[in-house]
Enzyme design. Structure first.
Site, PDB file in Angstrom:
ATOM      1  N   ASP A  10      -8.623 -49.132  61.447  1.00 18.97           N
ATOM      2  CA  ASP A  10      -8.118 -49.198  62.829  1.00 18.97           C
ATOM      3  C   ASP A  10      -8.954 -48.238  63.674  1.00 18.97           C
ATOM      4  O   ASP A  10      -9.728 -47.432  63.141  1.00 18.97           O
ATOM      5  CB  ASP A  10      -6.631 -48.805  62.884  1.00 18.97           C
ATOM      6  N   TYR A  41     -10.659 -49.794  70.839  1.00 20.24           N
ATOM      7  CA  TYR A  41     -11.277 -51.090  70.590  1.00 20.24           C
ATOM      8  C   TYR A  41     -10.950 -52.071  71.726  1.00 20.24           C
ATOM      9  O   TYR A  41     -11.680 -53.020  71.972  1.00 20.24           O
ATOM     10  CB  TYR A  41     -10.747 -51.678  69.270  1.00 20.24           C
ATOM     11  N   CYS A  73      -5.169 -53.674  62.851  1.00 19.44           N
ATOM     12  CA  CYS A  73      -5.464 -53.615  64.278  1.00 19.44           C
ATOM     13  C   CYS A  73      -5.427 -55.047  64.838  1.00 19.44           C
ATOM     14  O   CYS A  73      -6.185 -55.904  64.377  1.00 19.44           O
ATOM     15  CB  CYS A  73      -6.856 -53.014  64.443  1.00 19.44           C
ATOM     16  N   ASN A  74      -4.535 -55.269  65.786  1.00 15.79           N
ATOM     17  CA  ASN A  74      -4.409 -56.611  66.380  1.00 15.79           C
ATOM     18  C   ASN A  74      -5.666 -56.988  67.149  1.00 15.79           C
ATOM     19  O   ASN A  74      -6.078 -58.143  67.156  1.00 15.79           O
ATOM     20  CB  ASN A  74      -3.224 -56.664  67.349  1.00 15.79           C
ATOM     21  N   THR A  75      -6.268 -56.011  67.813  1.00 14.04           N
ATOM     22  CA  THR A  75      -7.442 -56.275  68.638  1.00 14.04           C
ATOM     23  C   THR A  75      -8.605 -56.773  67.785  1.00 14.04           C
ATOM     24  O   THR A  75      -9.246 -57.778  68.114  1.00 14.04           O
ATOM     25  CB  THR A  75      -7.849 -54.990  69.395  1.00 14.04           C
ATOM     26  N   CYS A 187      -0.007 -54.344  69.151  1.00 16.18           N
ATOM     27  CA  CYS A 187      -1.052 -53.342  68.917  1.00 16.18           C
ATOM     28  C   CYS A 187      -0.409 -52.318  67.987  1.00 16.18           C
ATOM     29  O   CYS A 187       0.713 -51.855  68.245  1.00 16.18           O
ATOM     30  CB  CYS A 187      -1.465 -52.683  70.238  1.00 16.18           C
ATOM     31  N   THR A 188      -1.113 -51.991  66.913  1.00 18.33           N
ATOM     32  CA  THR A 188      -0.484 -51.119  65.914  1.00 18.33           C
ATOM     33  C   THR A 188      -0.203 -49.709  66.459  1.00 18.33           C
ATOM     34  O   THR A 188       0.718 -49.036  65.999  1.00 18.33           O
ATOM     35  CB  THR A 188      -1.343 -51.039  64.640  1.00 18.33           C
TER      36      THR A 188
HETATM   37  N1  DGL Z   1      -4.502 -50.290  67.174  1.00 14.12           N
HETATM   38  C1  DGL Z   1      -5.232 -51.314  67.754  1.00 14.12           C
HETATM   39  C2  DGL Z   1      -4.567 -52.652  67.890  1.00 14.12           C
HETATM   40  O1  DGL Z   1      -3.692 -52.957  67.095  1.00 14.12           O
HETATM   41  C3  DGL Z   1      -6.328 -51.019  68.733  1.00 14.12           C
HETATM   42  C4  DGL Z   1      -6.064 -50.176  69.902  1.00 14.12           C
HETATM   43  C5  DGL Z   1      -7.361 -49.894  70.638  1.00 14.12           C
HETATM   44  O2  DGL Z   1      -8.208 -49.241  70.031  1.00 14.12           O
HETATM   45  O3  DGL Z   1      -7.509 -50.336  71.770  1.00 14.12           O
HETATM   46  O4  DGL Z   1      -4.910 -53.434  68.717  1.00 14.12           O
END
Ligand code: DGL
Length: 256
Positions: A10, A41, A73-75, A187-188
């Site tokens: 992540d 991200y 990480c969803n992104t 988003c995690t």
């Molecule tokens: N934790 C991440 C997610 O689940 C990314 C957050 C980021 O870095 O913008 O999307």
């Protein structure tokens, strides 16, 4: 036999909640890679993100034998998991997706999904939303400006300013939660604020971590003989930051 690891990646502290979900249930060897140097991200292009993640996975593979890679990480999942599968055909990838289907299966009809900017414009995510709308469920998508970064900062630095910024984000979520019956954390990082979102909105708040556990369970053909504490790797590491990450992880476990 050579030790095999499950690698979690992540952009920071977000995936710690995903790791904790699986760690508490499964005896395995884990690596947690926090790419805090490239955080966030959510404002990168898919091309850049793919380049970053390709390098991380290649580097880790030089030193550890990997059983699978979990994009905690969803992104990263919505934007580059397919490209990574193409680049590393011998590696099993598991992604994290906003738990919209879970909310729908539980009978919720007016879902607020919180996501990063990059996730919000990915075809994978848009399809998920459109398919849910087709069956008559209302899905409201909210990009919460800098929420992930504010959470990252707040957990690591715990400054007055970062806490204030998180509170501002939470207020925006509260304002957008009228006429909805559930909130999905897309988003995690947002998992760290799950309790406060629940308390502020008074709604059911869902995340995708248990879904990731179920996927890992399906793909893991042979568990390790015992559990070992995860190896923590940070792309921007100071002793203090690493200790903070371990502390946050232990706190999540203690609160489970
Ligand atoms: N934790 C991440 C997610 O689940 C990314 C957050 C980021 O870095 O913008 O999307």
């Amino acid at each position: 036999m050579e030790k095999e690891y499950i690698l979690f990646i992540d952009s920071g502290v977000g995936g710690l909640s995903t790791l904790a979900e699986i760690y508490q249930r499964l005896d395995e060897n884990y690596i947690y890679f926090a790419d805090n140097k490239n955080h966030p991200y959510g404002n990168k292009s898919p091309e850049k993100l793919c380049e970053i993640l390709t390098k991380i996975i290649t580097d880790v593979k030089c030193h550890y034998k990997l059983k699978m890679v979990v994009l905690a990480c969803n992104t990263a999942t919505t934007s580059v998991i397919d490209s990574l599968r193409e680049k590393f055909p011998e590696t099993a990838f598991i992604g994290t997706e906003p738990a919209i289907k879970l909310a729908e299966n539980l009978g919720y009809k007016r879902i607020l999904v919180l996501v990063t900017k990059l996730t919000s414009c990915q075809p994978k995510f848009k399809n998920l939303v459109e398919n849910t709308k087709k069956i008559g469920t209302i899905v409201k998508v909210l990009v919460v400006d800098k929420f992930a970064s504010n959470i990252e900062r707040n957990l690591i630095e715990n400054s007055f300013l970062s806490n204030f910024r998180v509170l501002k984000n939470l207020y925006t979520i509260k304002l957008n939660s009228k006429n909805i019956d559930s909130v999905v954390l897309g988003c995690t990082h947002y998992c760290h604020e799950k309790k406060r979102i629940e308390n502020l909105t008074g709604k059911t708040v869902l995340d995708g971590n248990f879904g990731v556990f179920k996927r890992v369970l399906t793909l893991d053909k042979q568990f390790a003989l015992s559990k070992s504490f995860p190896v923590f790797m940070l792309s921007n590491s100071s002793k203090f930051t690493k200790q903070k990450y371990v502390k946050i992880f232990n706190q999540i476990l203690a609160n489970k």
